[in-house]
Enzyme design. Structure first.
Site, PDB file in Angstrom:
ATOM      1  N   SER A 113      41.519  43.833  56.671  1.00  0.00           N
ATOM      2  CA  SER A 113      40.058  43.794  56.602  1.00  0.00           C
ATOM      3  C   SER A 113      39.480  42.385  56.670  1.00  0.00           C
ATOM      4  O   SER A 113      39.653  41.702  57.665  1.00  0.00           O
ATOM      5  CB  SER A 113      39.621  44.524  55.341  1.00  0.00           C
ATOM      6  OG  SER A 113      38.239  44.711  55.362  1.00  0.00           O
ATOM      7  N   HIS A 114      38.828  41.940  55.595  1.00  0.00           N
ATOM      8  CA  HIS A 114      38.138  40.650  55.634  1.00  0.00           C
ATOM      9  C   HIS A 114      39.092  39.471  55.469  1.00  0.00           C
ATOM     10  O   HIS A 114      38.679  38.318  55.606  1.00  0.00           O
ATOM     11  CB  HIS A 114      37.075  40.599  54.530  1.00  0.00           C
ATOM     12  CG  HIS A 114      37.666  40.702  53.155  1.00  0.00           C
ATOM     13  ND1 HIS A 114      38.136  41.879  52.647  1.00  0.00           N
ATOM     14  CD2 HIS A 114      37.907  39.765  52.215  1.00  0.00           C
ATOM     15  CE1 HIS A 114      38.617  41.669  51.432  1.00  0.00           C
ATOM     16  NE2 HIS A 114      38.493  40.389  51.141  1.00  0.00           N
ATOM     17  N   ASP A 277      33.008  43.173  59.555  1.00  0.00           N
ATOM     18  CA  ASP A 277      34.234  42.498  59.128  1.00  0.00           C
ATOM     19  C   ASP A 277      35.417  42.814  60.048  1.00  0.00           C
ATOM     20  O   ASP A 277      35.246  43.439  61.097  1.00  0.00           O
ATOM     21  CB  ASP A 277      34.561  42.861  57.672  1.00  0.00           C
ATOM     22  CG  ASP A 277      35.000  44.310  57.534  1.00  0.00           C
ATOM     23  OD1 ASP A 277      34.611  45.122  58.392  1.00  0.00           O
ATOM     24  OD2 ASP A 277      35.734  44.625  56.588  1.00  0.00           O
ATOM     25  N   ASP A 279      37.905  44.931  60.138  1.00  0.00           N
ATOM     26  CA  ASP A 279      38.215  46.298  60.556  1.00  0.00           C
ATOM     27  C   ASP A 279      36.970  47.155  60.747  1.00  0.00           C
ATOM     28  O   ASP A 279      37.067  48.369  60.918  1.00  0.00           O
ATOM     29  CB  ASP A 279      39.174  46.958  59.561  1.00  0.00           C
ATOM     30  CG  ASP A 279      38.598  47.047  58.161  1.00  0.00           C
ATOM     31  OD1 ASP A 279      37.754  46.200  57.805  1.00  0.00           O
ATOM     32  OD2 ASP A 279      38.972  47.972  57.419  1.00  0.00           O
ATOM     33  N   ASP A 281      34.389  48.066  58.817  1.00  0.00           N
ATOM     34  CA  ASP A 281      33.797  48.986  57.840  1.00  0.00           C
ATOM     35  C   ASP A 281      32.690  48.349  56.999  1.00  0.00           C
ATOM     36  O   ASP A 281      32.037  49.028  56.220  1.00  0.00           O
ATOM     37  CB  ASP A 281      34.871  49.641  56.950  1.00  0.00           C
ATOM     38  CG  ASP A 281      35.749  48.647  56.231  1.00  0.00           C
ATOM     39  OD1 ASP A 281      35.537  47.424  56.402  1.00  0.00           O
ATOM     40  OD2 ASP A 281      36.663  49.092  55.504  1.00  0.00           O
ATOM     41  N   ARG A 282      32.481  47.040  57.154  1.00  0.00           N
ATOM     42  CA  ARG A 282      31.423  46.409  56.352  1.00  0.00           C
ATOM     43  C   ARG A 282      30.267  45.953  57.227  1.00  0.00           C
ATOM     44  O   ARG A 282      30.409  45.802  58.443  1.00  0.00           O
ATOM     45  CB  ARG A 282      31.968  45.182  55.640  1.00  0.00           C
ATOM     46  CG  ARG A 282      33.066  45.507  54.682  1.00  0.00           C
ATOM     47  CD  ARG A 282      33.150  44.387  53.707  1.00  0.00           C
ATOM     48  NE  ARG A 282      34.437  44.393  53.024  1.00  0.00           N
ATOM     49  CZ  ARG A 282      34.769  43.487  52.135  1.00  0.00           C
ATOM     50  NH1 ARG A 282      33.928  42.508  51.863  1.00  0.00           N
ATOM     51  NH2 ARG A 282      35.937  43.551  51.532  1.00  0.00           N
ATOM     52  N   LYS A 376      33.660  53.433  54.510  1.00  0.00           N
ATOM     53  CA  LYS A 376      32.428  52.710  54.753  1.00  0.00           C
ATOM     54  C   LYS A 376      32.365  52.399  56.248  1.00  0.00           C
ATOM     55  O   LYS A 376      33.380  52.414  56.929  1.00  0.00           O
ATOM     56  CB  LYS A 376      32.349  51.463  53.878  1.00  0.00           C
ATOM     57  CG  LYS A 376      33.562  50.555  53.880  1.00  0.00           C
ATOM     58  CD  LYS A 376      33.434  49.569  52.733  1.00  0.00           C
ATOM     59  CE  LYS A 376      34.489  48.469  52.754  1.00  0.00           C
ATOM     60  NZ  LYS A 376      35.823  48.875  52.305  1.00  0.00           N
TER      61      LYS A 376
END
Ligand code: VG1
Ligand code: CO
Length: 543
Positions: A113-114, A277, A279, A281-282, A376
């Protein structure tokens, strides 16, 4: 198919955190590290025989190699079918959608992710269950238990086929379907939102800047915003996913998305800015010269979601993670709907969404989503915002100011102390935890403490209990201080200090955020001795 069984032994530390197993890329590349964990995903969920899985990742370094290994292992473990994103690319929300749409037995998502990517960066792997959501703790605990007793894994000798080309191939009896990563996701978005209204907004000259941060949302945002909805070419920046995210942190906040902030603060700023981000999702949302805090964004989306076709009926309820500001609680109260408070991490929203108790969910870390999937969803949040702006007519800064005038403003900030020694972090939290019972009624930084506890979550659906989810201190004036340790880092510990202060409807809503929070910041220092424990006089990242 020729496959073989490889003898192996447990590897310490394969315990999934807030969102899957995250480690340095170099750790994942050690012999057997990935293979052990993948075998334990299968073994911890009743085996792979006859099952179908979705497989993809955010394109970071090692993504394609890992996918080859997982395809061979799934085939050797008897899986029937795999649905793989072309070139191994799937955003987390797109993967969640595919799991649900094709009714698979789950999915394996490769992402940290991030966290930064690359040979010296981080890598991660996450298992999502058949509802499309991150595996709940019951499942991750079972997977972890298997990692402590594993003796062998199974893998096909044959290398997987070409995942760069859309089509199908087989590995033994396992069929691998390579699909376009964007198609199914785009058709879901088309069902949820008024694409005509958003297209008309762009046709009328509305300008957007979407920063994909060299990560997975590039292809999704380019296709949907530019090609389908008609935003001018170049509206999506940093749109080509790169294995190390252009050397940056794909974390959509004002610190790491500096390029977007500069554009949105320039004289000729577009009307709307957003970033996503690693992946996908944000989301980070900005108006001209204005950062919209994720907690405020959740509250505003809840207040105006009815303008989008998918949410035009009544919302079932909303849910926010405990550290997220209480701005959305006020909107829920106004709408007469339930508001749930869960621990950090999207896995805790799954039961509420499955049971139809919540329609929208959100976290202070820029994660917002809804019952459309079980993750998300960054681009979803952007499209919901665009749908609202297209139908409401006000600009986002005005909309937010009006909102504060109606509900009051929850000033909010998060201070992160990164990569501090684990024992120092534990001493800080442990010391505070030991004193919680003595705090109510005492005064600190001119405020009186009303309650102090370590958050325990009782899941209202399956009645499971999750303890020690963060120290929570409420003051009698409505301010709040939360402290917890991150569960996504790969080095040392990261202390997160969440600060909130409420200013009512008639108060001053235009203060500098850090200045407005000064008493809560001072209280955090006094109560937890942050400087002494961390050796730092200032947080590393303030968002
Ligand atoms: C962080 C965020 C949390 C989020 C999690 C996974 O966890 O605070 O809100 O759900 O990352 O998001 P932690 O334990 O480091 O605070 V993602 O987009 O990194 O999968
Ligand atoms: Co993410």
């Amino acid at each position: 198919m020729i496959s073989h069984t490889v003898q192996t032994a447990p590897i310490a530390g394969q315990k999934p955190g807030t969102s899957g197993l995250r480690k340095k890329t170099a750790v994942f590349r050690e012999p057997g590290y990935l293979e052990n964990f993948v075998q334990c995903i299968f073994d911890g969920t009743g085996g792979a025989t006859g099952k179908t899985y979705v497989l993809g990742g955010d394109g970071r370094f090692f993504n394609a190699d890992a996918i080859d290994v997982i395809i061979r292992m799934a085939a050797a473990n008897g899986a029937k079918r795999l649905i793989v994103g072309q070139n191994g690319i799937l955003s987390t929300p797109a993967a969640s959608n595919l799991i649900r749409k094709y009714e698979t037995d789950g999915g394996i998502i490769l992402s940290a992710s991030h966290n930064p990517g690359g040979e010296d960066g981080d890598f991660g792997i996450k298992f999502n269950a058949a509802n499309g959501g991150p595996a709940p703790e019951k499942i991750t605990d079972a997977i972890f238990a298997k990692t402590q007793e594993i003796t062998e894994y199974r893998i096909a000798d044959q290398h997987a086929g070409d995942i760069g080309t859309i089509g199908s191939f087989t590995v033994g009896d396992c069929r691998v379907d390579v699909i376009d990563p964007v198609d199914d996701y785009e058709s879901l978005m088309q069902k949820l939102f008024d694409f005509d209204a958003i297209s008309a907004l762009f046709a009328g000259g509305f300008r957007i800047c979407f920063d994909a941060m060299h990560a997975v949302t590039g292809p999704y945002a380019t296709r949907i915003l530019e090609d389908t909805l008609g935003a001018p070419k170049g509206s999506v920046i940093n749109a080509v996913p790169s294995p190390d995210f252009g050397g940056g942190h794909p974390d959509p906040n004002p610190v790491w998305a500096r390029e977007l902030v500069a554009i949105m603060e320039s004289k000729d700023a577009p009307d709307f800015g957003a970033a996503s981000d690693g992946d996908g999702d944000r989301n980070m949302i900005m108006g001209k010269g204005a950062f919209v805090s994720p907690s405020d964004s959740l509250a505003l989306l809840t207040a105006y979601a009815h303008l989008a076709p998918a949410y035009s009926g009544e919302l079932a309820g909303v849910a926010r993670s405990m550290p997220t500001s209480q701005a959305v609680d006020l909107v829920a109260e106004h709408l007469g709907i339930a508001c749930y408070e869960t621990p950090t991490g999207w896995k805790f929203f799954g039961n509420l969404l499955d049971a139809g108790k919540a329609t929208l969910c959100g976290e202070e870390s820029a994660g917002t989503g809804s019952s459309h999937i079980r993750e998300k969803d960054g681009l979803w949040a952007v499209l919901l915002w665009l749908n609202i702006l297209a139908c409401d007519g006000r600009d986002i800064v005005q909309l937010r100011a009006d909102h504060w005038r109606n509900f009051g403003r929850n000033y909010y900030s998060r201070h992160d102390y990164e990569e501090i020694p684990t024992d120092a972090a534990e001493a800080l939290i442990g010391g505070l935890r030991a004193r919680l019972g003595d705090l109510p009624g005492t005064h600190v930084a001119g405020m009186e403490i009303a309650t102090a506890d370590d958050f325990t979550y009782h899941d209202p659906i399956d009645h499971s209990l999750t303890e020690r989810q963060g120290i929570r201190i409420r003051f009698t004036d409505g301010s709040r201080l939360v402290m917890r340790l991150s569960g996504t880092g790969t080095q040392g510990a990261t202390l997160r200090v969440y600060l909130e202060r409420f200013v009512d409807r008639s108060g001053d809503h235009d203060q500098d955020v850090q200045a407005a929070l000064a008493p809560v910041i001072a209280a955090a220092e006094t109560l937890a001795d942050i400087t002494r424990h961390t050796g730092r006089s200032r947080a590393d990242v303030i968002t």
